[in-house]
Design a protein around this motif. Structure first.
Motif, PDB file in Angstrom:
ATOM      1  N   GLY A  46       2.215  16.311  -7.557  1.00  0.00           N
ATOM      2  CA  GLY A  46       1.754  16.686  -6.223  1.00  0.00           C
ATOM      3  C   GLY A  46       0.350  16.254  -5.867  1.00  0.00           C
ATOM      4  O   GLY A  46      -0.199  16.723  -4.871  1.00  0.00           O
ATOM      5  N   THR A  47      -0.239  15.342  -6.657  1.00  0.00           N
ATOM      6  CA  THR A  47      -1.611  14.929  -6.365  1.00  0.00           C
ATOM      7  C   THR A  47      -1.677  13.677  -5.502  1.00  0.00           C
ATOM      8  O   THR A  47      -2.752  13.310  -5.024  1.00  0.00           O
ATOM      9  CB  THR A  47      -2.392  14.672  -7.670  1.00  0.00           C
ATOM     10  OG1 THR A  47      -1.691  13.700  -8.459  1.00  0.00           O
ATOM     11  CG2 THR A  47      -2.546  15.961  -8.465  1.00  0.00           C
ATOM     12  N   ARG A  48      -0.554  13.000  -5.323  1.00  0.00           N
ATOM     13  CA  ARG A  48      -0.568  11.802  -4.475  1.00  0.00           C
ATOM     14  C   ARG A  48       0.843  11.519  -3.974  1.00  0.00           C
ATOM     15  O   ARG A  48       1.821  12.134  -4.421  1.00  0.00           O
ATOM     16  CB  ARG A  48      -1.092  10.590  -5.250  1.00  0.00           C
ATOM     17  CG  ARG A  48      -0.239  10.195  -6.448  1.00  0.00           C
ATOM     18  CD  ARG A  48      -0.797   8.957  -7.129  1.00  0.00           C
ATOM     19  NE  ARG A  48       0.062   8.507  -8.219  1.00  0.00           N
ATOM     20  CZ  ARG A  48      -0.101   7.358  -8.864  1.00  0.00           C
ATOM     21  NH1 ARG A  48      -1.102   6.571  -8.538  1.00  0.00           N
ATOM     22  NH2 ARG A  48       0.726   7.023  -9.833  1.00  0.00           N
ATOM     23  N   GLY A  49       0.944  10.600  -3.020  1.00  0.00           N
ATOM     24  CA  GLY A  49       2.236  10.131  -2.537  1.00  0.00           C
ATOM     25  C   GLY A  49       3.113  11.219  -1.940  1.00  0.00           C
ATOM     26  O   GLY A  49       2.630  12.128  -1.250  1.00  0.00           O
ATOM     27  N   ILE A  50       4.405  11.114  -2.209  1.00  0.00           N
ATOM     28  CA  ILE A  50       5.384  12.037  -1.646  1.00  0.00           C
ATOM     29  C   ILE A  50       5.092  13.471  -2.080  1.00  0.00           C
ATOM     30  O   ILE A  50       5.164  14.408  -1.278  1.00  0.00           O
ATOM     31  CB  ILE A  50       6.807  11.624  -2.066  1.00  0.00           C
ATOM     32  CG1 ILE A  50       7.156  10.273  -1.454  1.00  0.00           C
ATOM     33  CG2 ILE A  50       7.833  12.666  -1.641  1.00  0.00           C
ATOM     34  CD1 ILE A  50       8.438   9.667  -1.983  1.00  0.00           C
ATOM     35  N   GLY A  51       4.759  13.658  -3.354  1.00  0.00           N
ATOM     36  CA  GLY A  51       4.481  15.004  -3.848  1.00  0.00           C
ATOM     37  C   GLY A  51       3.328  15.662  -3.121  1.00  0.00           C
ATOM     38  O   GLY A  51       3.384  16.847  -2.777  1.00  0.00           O
ATOM     39  N   VAL A 245       4.199   4.230   1.938  1.00  0.00           N
ATOM     40  CA  VAL A 245       3.385   3.193   1.312  1.00  0.00           C
ATOM     41  C   VAL A 245       2.532   3.822   0.215  1.00  0.00           C
ATOM     42  O   VAL A 245       1.803   4.781   0.454  1.00  0.00           O
ATOM     43  CB  VAL A 245       2.490   2.490   2.342  1.00  0.00           C
ATOM     44  CG1 VAL A 245       1.583   1.472   1.653  1.00  0.00           C
ATOM     45  CG2 VAL A 245       3.343   1.809   3.404  1.00  0.00           C
ATOM     46  N   SER A 246       2.649   3.293  -1.005  1.00  0.00           N
ATOM     47  CA  SER A 246       1.891   3.824  -2.134  1.00  0.00           C
ATOM     48  C   SER A 246       1.529   2.679  -3.070  1.00  0.00           C
ATOM     49  O   SER A 246       1.904   1.524  -2.848  1.00  0.00           O
ATOM     50  CB  SER A 246       2.708   4.878  -2.881  1.00  0.00           C
ATOM     51  OG  SER A 246       3.747   4.260  -3.618  1.00  0.00           O
ATOM     52  N   ASP A 247       0.829   3.021  -4.141  1.00  0.00           N
ATOM     53  CA  ASP A 247       0.424   1.999  -5.112  1.00  0.00           C
ATOM     54  C   ASP A 247       1.364   1.935  -6.313  1.00  0.00           C
ATOM     55  O   ASP A 247       1.045   1.308  -7.314  1.00  0.00           O
ATOM     56  CB  ASP A 247      -1.007   2.255  -5.585  1.00  0.00           C
ATOM     57  CG  ASP A 247      -1.169   3.617  -6.245  1.00  0.00           C
ATOM     58  OD1 ASP A 247      -0.179   4.386  -6.279  1.00  0.00           O
ATOM     59  OD2 ASP A 247      -2.280   3.918  -6.715  1.00  0.00           O
ATOM     60  N   SER A 255      -1.112  -8.464  -8.741  1.00  0.00           N
ATOM     61  CA  SER A 255      -2.057  -7.787  -7.845  1.00  0.00           C
ATOM     62  C   SER A 255      -2.152  -8.458  -6.479  1.00  0.00           C
ATOM     63  O   SER A 255      -2.351  -7.783  -5.466  1.00  0.00           O
ATOM     64  CB  SER A 255      -3.436  -7.725  -8.494  1.00  0.00           C
ATOM     65  OG  SER A 255      -3.899  -9.033  -8.806  1.00  0.00           O
ATOM     66  N   TRP A 256      -1.973  -9.775  -6.442  1.00  0.00           N
ATOM     67  CA  TRP A 256      -2.077 -10.471  -5.160  1.00  0.00           C
ATOM     68  C   TRP A 256      -0.883 -10.182  -4.251  1.00  0.00           C
ATOM     69  O   TRP A 256      -0.969 -10.285  -3.029  1.00  0.00           O
ATOM     70  CB  TRP A 256      -2.191 -11.983  -5.365  1.00  0.00           C
ATOM     71  CG  TRP A 256      -1.009 -12.616  -6.047  1.00  0.00           C
ATOM     72  CD1 TRP A 256      -0.847 -12.858  -7.373  1.00  0.00           C
ATOM     73  CD2 TRP A 256       0.190 -13.099  -5.410  1.00  0.00           C
ATOM     74  NE1 TRP A 256       0.373 -13.448  -7.630  1.00  0.00           N
ATOM     75  CE2 TRP A 256       1.027 -13.606  -6.442  1.00  0.00           C
ATOM     76  CE3 TRP A 256       0.641 -13.146  -4.098  1.00  0.00           C
ATOM     77  CZ2 TRP A 256       2.289 -14.148  -6.186  1.00  0.00           C
ATOM     78  CZ3 TRP A 256       1.891 -13.675  -3.843  1.00  0.00           C
ATOM     79  CH2 TRP A 256       2.699 -14.180  -4.871  1.00  0.00           C
ATOM     80  N   LEU A 257       0.266  -9.832  -4.884  1.00  0.00           N
ATOM     81  CA  LEU A 257       1.488  -9.613  -4.112  1.00  0.00           C
ATOM     82  C   LEU A 257       1.578  -8.188  -3.557  1.00  0.00           C
ATOM     83  O   LEU A 257       2.199  -7.959  -2.509  1.00  0.00           O
ATOM     84  CB  LEU A 257       2.703  -9.907  -4.997  1.00  0.00           C
ATOM     85  CG  LEU A 257       4.093  -9.802  -4.372  1.00  0.00           C
ATOM     86  CD1 LEU A 257       4.218 -10.703  -3.150  1.00  0.00           C
ATOM     87  CD2 LEU A 257       5.166 -10.135  -5.404  1.00  0.00           C
ATOM     88  N   VAL A 258       0.949  -7.235  -4.238  1.00  0.00           N
ATOM     89  CA  VAL A 258       1.091  -5.827  -3.845  1.00  0.00           C
ATOM     90  C   VAL A 258       0.656  -5.575  -2.403  1.00  0.00           C
ATOM     91  O   VAL A 258       1.393  -4.930  -1.637  1.00  0.00           O
ATOM     92  CB  VAL A 258       0.331  -4.922  -4.823  1.00  0.00           C
ATOM     93  CG1 VAL A 258       0.312  -3.480  -4.322  1.00  0.00           C
ATOM     94  CG2 VAL A 258       0.975  -4.984  -6.206  1.00  0.00           C
ATOM     95  N   PRO A 259      -0.530  -6.044  -1.955  1.00  0.00           N
ATOM     96  CA  PRO A 259      -0.911  -5.797  -0.555  1.00  0.00           C
ATOM     97  C   PRO A 259       0.074  -6.387   0.440  1.00  0.00           C
ATOM     98  O   PRO A 259       0.292  -5.813   1.523  1.00  0.00           O
ATOM     99  CB  PRO A 259      -2.289  -6.463  -0.442  1.00  0.00           C
ATOM    100  CG  PRO A 259      -2.792  -6.540  -1.828  1.00  0.00           C
ATOM    101  CD  PRO A 259      -1.582  -6.748  -2.689  1.00  0.00           C
ATOM    102  N   ALA A 266       4.775  -1.096   5.640  1.00  0.00           N
ATOM    103  CA  ALA A 266       4.065  -0.160   6.526  1.00  0.00           C
ATOM    104  C   ALA A 266       4.790   0.119   7.848  1.00  0.00           C
ATOM    105  O   ALA A 266       4.897   1.283   8.261  1.00  0.00           O
ATOM    106  CB  ALA A 266       2.649  -0.659   6.774  1.00  0.00           C
ATOM    107  N   PRO A 267       5.305  -0.896   8.568  1.00  0.00           N
ATOM    108  CA  PRO A 267       5.968  -0.599   9.844  1.00  0.00           C
ATOM    109  C   PRO A 267       7.252   0.215   9.692  1.00  0.00           C
ATOM    110  O   PRO A 267       7.729   0.834  10.642  1.00  0.00           O
ATOM    111  CB  PRO A 267       6.269  -1.988  10.419  1.00  0.00           C
ATOM    112  CG  PRO A 267       5.371  -2.925   9.697  1.00  0.00           C
ATOM    113  CD  PRO A 267       5.230  -2.345   8.320  1.00  0.00           C
ATOM    114  N   LEU A 268       7.854   0.173   8.485  1.00  0.00           N
ATOM    115  CA  LEU A 268       9.110   0.876   8.246  1.00  0.00           C
ATOM    116  C   LEU A 268       8.904   2.278   7.689  1.00  0.00           C
ATOM    117  O   LEU A 268       9.813   3.107   7.722  1.00  0.00           O
ATOM    118  CB  LEU A 268       9.974   0.085   7.252  1.00  0.00           C
ATOM    119  CG  LEU A 268      10.268  -1.371   7.595  1.00  0.00           C
ATOM    120  CD1 LEU A 268      11.022  -2.030   6.445  1.00  0.00           C
ATOM    121  CD2 LEU A 268      11.070  -1.484   8.880  1.00  0.00           C
ATOM    122  N   ALA A 269       7.714   2.524   7.151  1.00  0.00           N
ATOM    123  CA  ALA A 269       7.476   3.742   6.384  1.00  0.00           C
ATOM    124  C   ALA A 269       7.200   4.947   7.272  1.00  0.00           C
ATOM    125  O   ALA A 269       6.754   4.823   8.418  1.00  0.00           O
ATOM    126  CB  ALA A 269       6.307   3.531   5.428  1.00  0.00           C
TER     127      ALA A 269
END
Length: 331
Positions: A46-51, A245-247, A255-259, A266-269
């Motif tokens: 519960g410290t990040r993201g959906i939780g 959207v999360s990490d 790393s270059w592909l993640v962003p 993002a538009p779907l989230a």
């Protein structure tokens, strides 16, 4: 909006509707407070993201929320390492102690337990200290150990609702997951033999992603099996959460592909607020409609879905529970 288009297309990726469980209604802040005020909830991851989204929603609705995560801190938080069975056992021990000394846990146990901790494959370092692939260790084994131990410790209220968030009710082509024997073989191969090799072998993105899909199906099977192990008053449900959207993907892709992937998502989230509200509405609806048998929900659609057909395979379910018990004992 593209997010609306995503919701329109989402049923194509899911199992058919569960007409018996039905649909959930979107709840106003006042209705959420009516459902949760005065209750006690445990949100694992519960410290990040959906939780974090779910924990914030339940807290705003008047629930006393205990958050578990690596970075969680008192008051109201418990730090834990969920990558090993020993870490999961230690968490339950700490919650038991905290409940008697500082009031973190309600006297009669948690009314709601939300399990959201999960990972994506890590090809460069796929295994935990126990020699279990991280996806299986955190998405499946940790949930099994925690729920089993919480029940044994008396930390589940007499009418507790447990929500496990992990892409439940997905429709996946047969060749992707395979039959019951293929699932067993893939899960067994995700555990290194003892003594552990040094260094442990690396993996591949393709293998890791296939194992993640297998874990999602196995999660449906596990939840159905747990319905026969827990007290009659415990309600079990799981959700396909939608997109946030999360990490998480950073462990799998360069790393270059993640962003770029995050930008495409993002538009779907959903927003964090929408994500939390959807899950709180589903949790409230499932609690009031069926106890004693697991239900599976598409949270963005607020409707119940059938689980993967393998979840109805009693023999596979019995094997999976025994296999997870064995992993917990060996750790």
């Amino acid at each position: 909006m593209l997010s609306s288009l995503f919701r329109t297309a989402l049923p194509l990726t899911l199992q058919p509707k569960d007409e018996e469980a039905g649909v959930a209604a979107a709840l106003t802040p006042a209705e959420l407070r009516s459902a949760y005020e005065g209750s006690t909830a445990l949100v694992v991851g519960g410290t990040r993201g959906i939780g974090k989204s779910i924990a914030s929603t339940l807290s705003a609705a008047g629930a006393a929320v205990v958050v578990v995560g690596r970075s969680a801190a008192p008051p109201g938080g418990v730090a834990a390492d969920l990558s090993t069975a020993a870490g999961c056992k230690a968490l339950v021990d700490e919650l038991s102690t905290a409940g008697s000394s500082s009031g973190l846990v309600a006297r009669n146990g948690f009314s709601f337990v939300v399990l959201t901790a999960g990972v994506w494959p890590d090809p460069s370092s796929p295994y935990t200290a126990d020699g279990v692939d991280k996806v299986i260790a955190i998405d499946l084994l940790a949930r099994h150990v925690l729920l089993t131990r919480l029940s044994a410790a008396g930390l589940l209220a007499a009418k507790c609702s447990v929500m496990a968030v992990l892409a439940s009710g997905q429709w996946l082509p047969g060749p992707v997951v395979g039959d019951a024997e293929a699932i067993k073989e893939r899960l067994a191969a995700a555990v290194l033999p003892r003594p552990l090799p040094t260094p442990p072998p690396s993996g591949s993105v393709a293998t890791g992603m296939r194992l993640m899909l297998t874990a999602a199906v196995a999660h449906d099977v596990w939840l159905m099996g747990m319905g026969g192990r827990l007290p009659d008053g415990v309600t079990l449900l799981s959700t396909f959460p939608g997109l946030l959207v999360s990490d998480l993907m950073a462990s799998t892709f360069p790393s270059w592909l993640v962003p770029l992937l995050q930008g495409a998502m993002a538009p779907l989230a959903d927003s964090a607020e929408t994500m939390g509200a959807n899950h709180a509405a589903v949790l409230a609806a499932a609690t009031s409609r069926r106890a004693g048998r697991a239900t599976y929900w598409a949270a963005p659609l607020l409707e119940a879905r059938r689980p993967h057909p393998h979840a109805e395979d009693a023999a596979l379910g019995a094997w999976l529970l025994e296999w997870l018990d064995g992993l917990a004992e060996a750790a």
